[in-house]
Design a protein around this motif. Sequence first.
Motif, PDB file in Angstrom:
ATOM      1  N   ARG A   1       0.801  -1.225   0.000  1.00 50.46           N
ATOM      2  CA  ARG A   1       0.000   0.000   0.000  1.00 50.46           C
ATOM      3  C   ARG A   1       0.833   1.273   0.000  1.00 50.46           C
ATOM      4  O   ARG A   1       0.280   2.376   0.007  1.00 50.46           O
ATOM      5  CB  ARG A   1      -0.926   0.004   1.218  1.00 50.46           C
ATOM      6  N   VAL A   2       2.160   1.125   0.027  1.00 50.99           N
ATOM      7  CA  VAL A   2       3.024   2.305   0.093  1.00 50.99           C
ATOM      8  C   VAL A   2       4.111   2.225  -0.970  1.00 50.99           C
ATOM      9  O   VAL A   2       4.469   1.149  -1.435  1.00 50.99           O
ATOM     10  CB  VAL A   2       3.679   2.445   1.487  1.00 50.99           C
ATOM     11  N   LYS A   3       4.647   3.394  -1.328  1.00 53.14           N
ATOM     12  CA  LYS A   3       5.787   3.405  -2.232  1.00 53.14           C
ATOM     13  C   LYS A   3       7.061   3.304  -1.388  1.00 53.14           C
ATOM     14  O   LYS A   3       7.061   3.694  -0.207  1.00 53.14           O
ATOM     15  CB  LYS A   3       5.782   4.669  -3.083  1.00 53.14           C
ATOM     16  N   PRO A   4       8.139   2.784  -1.949  1.00 52.24           N
ATOM     17  CA  PRO A   4       9.387   2.660  -1.180  1.00 52.24           C
ATOM     18  C   PRO A   4       9.874   4.034  -0.688  1.00 52.24           C
ATOM     19  O   PRO A   4       9.668   5.043  -1.350  1.00 52.24           O
ATOM     20  CB  PRO A   4      10.377   2.077  -2.200  1.00 52.24           C
ATOM     21  N   ALA A   5      10.486   4.041   0.473  1.00 55.15           N
ATOM     22  CA  ALA A   5      11.009   5.266   1.067  1.00 55.15           C
ATOM     23  C   ALA A   5      12.423   5.003   1.575  1.00 55.15           C
ATOM     24  O   ALA A   5      12.768   3.861   1.892  1.00 55.15           O
ATOM     25  CB  ALA A   5      10.110   5.712   2.221  1.00 55.15           C
TER      26      ALA A   5
ATOM     27  N   GLY B   1       7.140   5.189   6.772  1.00 56.40           N
ATOM     28  CA  GLY B   1       8.187   5.472   5.802  1.00 56.40           C
ATOM     29  C   GLY B   1       8.386   6.968   5.702  1.00 56.40           C
ATOM     30  O   GLY B   1       7.424   7.736   5.758  1.00 56.40           O
ATOM     31  N   MET B   2       9.651   7.391   5.597  1.00 51.58           N
ATOM     32  CA  MET B   2       9.948   8.825   5.509  1.00 51.58           C
ATOM     33  C   MET B   2      10.906   9.087   4.363  1.00 51.58           C
ATOM     34  O   MET B   2      11.785   8.273   4.077  1.00 51.58           O
ATOM     35  CB  MET B   2      10.555   9.327   6.812  1.00 51.58           C
ATOM     36  N   GLY B   3      10.715  10.242   3.734  1.00 49.89           N
ATOM     37  CA  GLY B   3      11.591  10.642   2.649  1.00 49.89           C
ATOM     38  C   GLY B   3      11.322  12.078   2.262  1.00 49.89           C
ATOM     39  O   GLY B   3      10.595  12.800   2.948  1.00 49.89           O
TER      40      GLY B   3
ATOM     41  N   ASN C   1       9.973  14.584  -0.829  1.00 48.96           N
ATOM     42  CA  ASN C   1       9.158  14.601  -2.034  1.00 48.96           C
ATOM     43  C   ASN C   1       8.954  16.050  -2.443  1.00 48.96           C
ATOM     44  O   ASN C   1       8.380  16.834  -1.675  1.00 48.96           O
ATOM     45  CB  ASN C   1       7.825  13.898  -1.782  1.00 48.96           C
ATOM     46  N   ASN C   2       9.437  16.429  -3.623  1.00 51.43           N
ATOM     47  CA  ASN C   2       9.308  17.805  -4.134  1.00 51.43           C
ATOM     48  C   ASN C   2       9.816  18.853  -3.139  1.00 51.43           C
ATOM     49  O   ASN C   2       9.184  19.876  -2.930  1.00 51.43           O
ATOM     50  CB  ASN C   2       7.856  18.107  -4.522  1.00 51.43           C
ATOM     51  N   GLY C   3      10.931  18.573  -2.492  1.00 53.03           N
ATOM     52  CA  GLY C   3      11.544  19.537  -1.578  1.00 53.03           C
ATOM     53  C   GLY C   3      10.936  19.589  -0.189  1.00 53.03           C
ATOM     54  O   GLY C   3      11.362  20.395   0.634  1.00 53.03           O
ATOM     55  N   SER C   4       9.959  18.763   0.086  1.00 52.09           N
ATOM     56  CA  SER C   4       9.351  18.714   1.418  1.00 52.09           C
ATOM     57  C   SER C   4       9.559  17.326   2.019  1.00 52.09           C
ATOM     58  O   SER C   4       9.689  16.339   1.300  1.00 52.09           O
ATOM     59  CB  SER C   4       7.851  18.994   1.349  1.00 52.09           C
ATOM     60  N   TYR C   5       9.572  17.281   3.325  1.00 50.42           N
ATOM     61  CA  TYR C   5       9.656  15.994   4.017  1.00 50.42           C
ATOM     62  C   TYR C   5       8.268  15.368   4.028  1.00 50.42           C
ATOM     63  O   TYR C   5       7.272  16.064   4.187  1.00 50.42           O
ATOM     64  CB  TYR C   5      10.169  16.180   5.447  1.00 50.42           C
ATOM     65  N   GLU C   6       8.244  14.051   3.853  1.00 47.95           N
ATOM     66  CA  GLU C   6       6.969  13.354   3.816  1.00 47.95           C
ATOM     67  C   GLU C   6       7.058  12.082   4.644  1.00 47.95           C
ATOM     68  O   GLU C   6       8.018  11.331   4.535  1.00 47.95           O
ATOM     69  CB  GLU C   6       6.607  13.000   2.370  1.00 47.95           C
ATOM     70  N   ARG C   7       6.059  11.890   5.484  1.00 54.01           N
ATOM     71  CA  ARG C   7       5.946  10.641   6.248  1.00 54.01           C
ATOM     72  C   ARG C   7       4.643   9.970   5.881  1.00 54.01           C
ATOM     73  O   ARG C   7       3.593  10.601   5.835  1.00 54.01           O
ATOM     74  CB  ARG C   7       5.954  10.897   7.757  1.00 54.01           C
ATOM     75  N   THR C   8       4.742   8.681   5.628  1.00 56.24           N
ATOM     76  CA  THR C   8       3.555   7.870   5.378  1.00 56.24           C
ATOM     77  C   THR C   8       3.481   6.820   6.474  1.00 56.24           C
ATOM     78  O   THR C   8       4.456   6.107   6.719  1.00 56.24           O
ATOM     79  CB  THR C   8       3.641   7.180   3.999  1.00 56.24           C
ATOM     80  N   SER C   9       2.344   6.745   7.132  1.00 58.08           N
ATOM     81  CA  SER C   9       2.109   5.722   8.145  1.00 58.08           C
ATOM     82  C   SER C   9       0.887   4.914   7.713  1.00 58.08           C
ATOM     83  O   SER C   9      -0.095   5.481   7.230  1.00 58.08           O
ATOM     84  CB  SER C   9       1.832   6.337   9.515  1.00 58.08           C
TER      85      SER C   9
ATOM     86  N   VAL D   1       3.087  16.021   5.383  1.00 53.75           N
ATOM     87  CA  VAL D   1       4.069  16.724   4.560  1.00 53.75           C
ATOM     88  C   VAL D   1       4.382  18.069   5.206  1.00 53.75           C
ATOM     89  O   VAL D   1       3.471  18.786   5.631  1.00 53.75           O
ATOM     90  CB  VAL D   1       3.538  16.951   3.120  1.00 53.75           C
ATOM     91  N   SER D   2       5.683  18.402   5.273  1.00 54.97           N
ATOM     92  CA  SER D   2       6.108  19.694   5.812  1.00 54.97           C
ATOM     93  C   SER D   2       7.499  20.024   5.280  1.00 54.97           C
ATOM     94  O   SER D   2       8.275  19.132   4.935  1.00 54.97           O
ATOM     95  CB  SER D   2       6.143  19.670   7.344  1.00 54.97           C
TER      96      SER D   2
END
Length: 135
Positions: free
Chosen positions: A44-48, A66-68, A70-78, A120-121
């Motif tokens: 259900r998630v893309k690799p991070a 997962g954290m990484g 994306n487009n210059g912002s930090y993104e966390r997916t839980s 996202v932040s």
Amino acid sequence: GIYNIMGTPAIFAPPQTAIDVLKIINSLNKTNTSYDRFGTLLSRVKPAPYQFVSSNVSFAEQYYMGMGINNGSYERTSVYLDINSSALKKLEKIKTNATQSGVLQYNITRSGNFTLVTVVSKDLWRVLPVPEEAS
């Protein structure tokens, strides 16, 4: 005819019997991996660059983070599998106050027994999970 298959075990049998024995041997040697256990969650998630998965949490049956960037912002997916109701209420409360705390995006998506949270932040500290999200 008879097949003579050298190996461990050696098989000397008619063709169909030899094939059936090989199928049994191969099915017994299947290695059970963590991906087998968490595959549905991970699909259900893309690799991070940073990923964490656990079934040893009190707020859900399984948990992924997962954290990484994306487009210059930090993104966390839980992702939560079978999140408990009190944890879900806490996520909803955090979402309500998220934009006031410098978060650009805080989305909660439910699909069956999965709950996906995207944060996202521009500030890394704003996307890190707060203690309320893990209780």
